[in-house]
Scaffold this active site. Structure first.
Site: not given
Length: 305
Positions: A49, A51, A78, A81-82, A110-111, A159, A207, A234
């Site tokens: 990730d 991110h 990923d 995001d964030r 997943n993002h 992922h 989750r 992840h």
């Protein structure tokens, strides 16, 4: 472009749309499960990730070299995001994909989905830096990303993780229709969302999506598909990576000091053929401009930053 991004400049919309058009032409024809050949005496680097931590991505390239056909990378989902430099991250990865198609492999996380992007910042960031139509194009593009890769028919890279049932074959993964938003259950969901747990068997995921799978599940999946190792991302890891399930599963996470508060290291893994033994590099975070994580996120979720 990368230097302009470091100075918080934006890519001209004309060139931004051109990159998105060209990368779709490259991603859409790919199979859902991509076989990657690593010839003897060559290597590949796997990153977890990112991110939206653009300046840490630049640090990875400083440490390990820029992507090229001779220095290939696999970024394991990923990307966005964030972190509030997600647009810079994804345009850099996509531009390298256009420049060196065989030197940049990209896997969906997943993002890379519309619902997550609207909650955790990427959609708002693209709207702010570019426009709404570009945010919609990214949603379409993310549906073109492959879901998993296999290195030299030996290492499975995904992922999230494995499945809620035994007997899943690589052919089942190849047959998934990935050109959609991730569903709430099934193989595609589990590839993007599942996590390992230290025990045996399967338990519900913390989750609320995917499944938590034990070492026996990993071993059986590897045996049934003539594979040696699972590499996934992840999850934040204090040292940037963790070897689990008797060394048959590795988690790699490449966003150090995640969300500016976790104090974790990042890591990447280099595999050199023919042995393909993992070589780990750990690194710490580097400074970035004073833009907080989740700056563009839906306000309801901004507390998560």
């Amino acid at each position: 472009m990368m230097e302009d991004f470091k100075n918080q400049k934006k890519l001209h919309k004309r060139y931004a749309f051109q990159i998105l058009h060209e990368v779709k032409e490259l991603l859409a024809p790919l199979p859902t499960l991509v076989n990657v050949n690593v010839p003897n005496d060559t290597h590949i680097t796997i990153c977890g990730d990112i991110h939206g931590q653009y300046f840490d991505l630049m640090n990875i390239f400083d440490l390990n070299g820029l992507p090229s056909d001779e220095n290939p990378y696999l970024f394991n989902g990923d990307f966005v995001d964030r972190g509030s430099f997600s647009a810079e991250v994804i345009f850099t990865l996509f531009a390298f994909k256009c420049l060196y198609n065989s030197g940049m492999h990209l896997s969906r996380g997943n993002h890379e989905s519309k619902s997550m992007n609207k909650m955790y910042g990427f959609h708002g960031e693209v709207k702010s830096k570019y426009n709404e139509s570009m945010a919609e194009i990214f949603s379409e593009l993310f549906c073109c990303l492959p879901l998993a890769h296999v290195l030299n028919k030996r290492i499975f890279v995904v992922h999230g993780g494995l499945f809620s049932r035994d007997g899943v074959k690589l052919s089942d993964i190849r047959s998934i229709d990935r050109f959609r938003e991730p569903p709430d259950e099934g193989l595609m969901c589990e590839l993007l969302w599942s996590d390992p747990h230290p025990g045996l068997g399967r338990i519900p995921s913390k989750r609320g999506a995917g499944v938590a799978f034990g070492s026996d599940v990993t071993q059986k999946f590897l045996e049934e598909n003539n594979l040696e190792l699972v590499v996934r991302s992840h999850e934040v890891k204090e040292e940037g990576y963790e070897e689990e399930h008797g060394g048959k599963l590795i988690t790699v996470f490449s966003a150090p000091n995640y969300c500016d508060q976790m104090n974790n290291k990042g890591a990447f893994i280099k595999f050199v053929a023919p042995k393909l033994k993992p070589q780990f590099t750990k690194f710490v975070s580097v400074p970035h401009p004073n833009v907080r994580p989740m700056a563009y996120a839906n306000n309801i979720f901004s507390w998560l930053s």
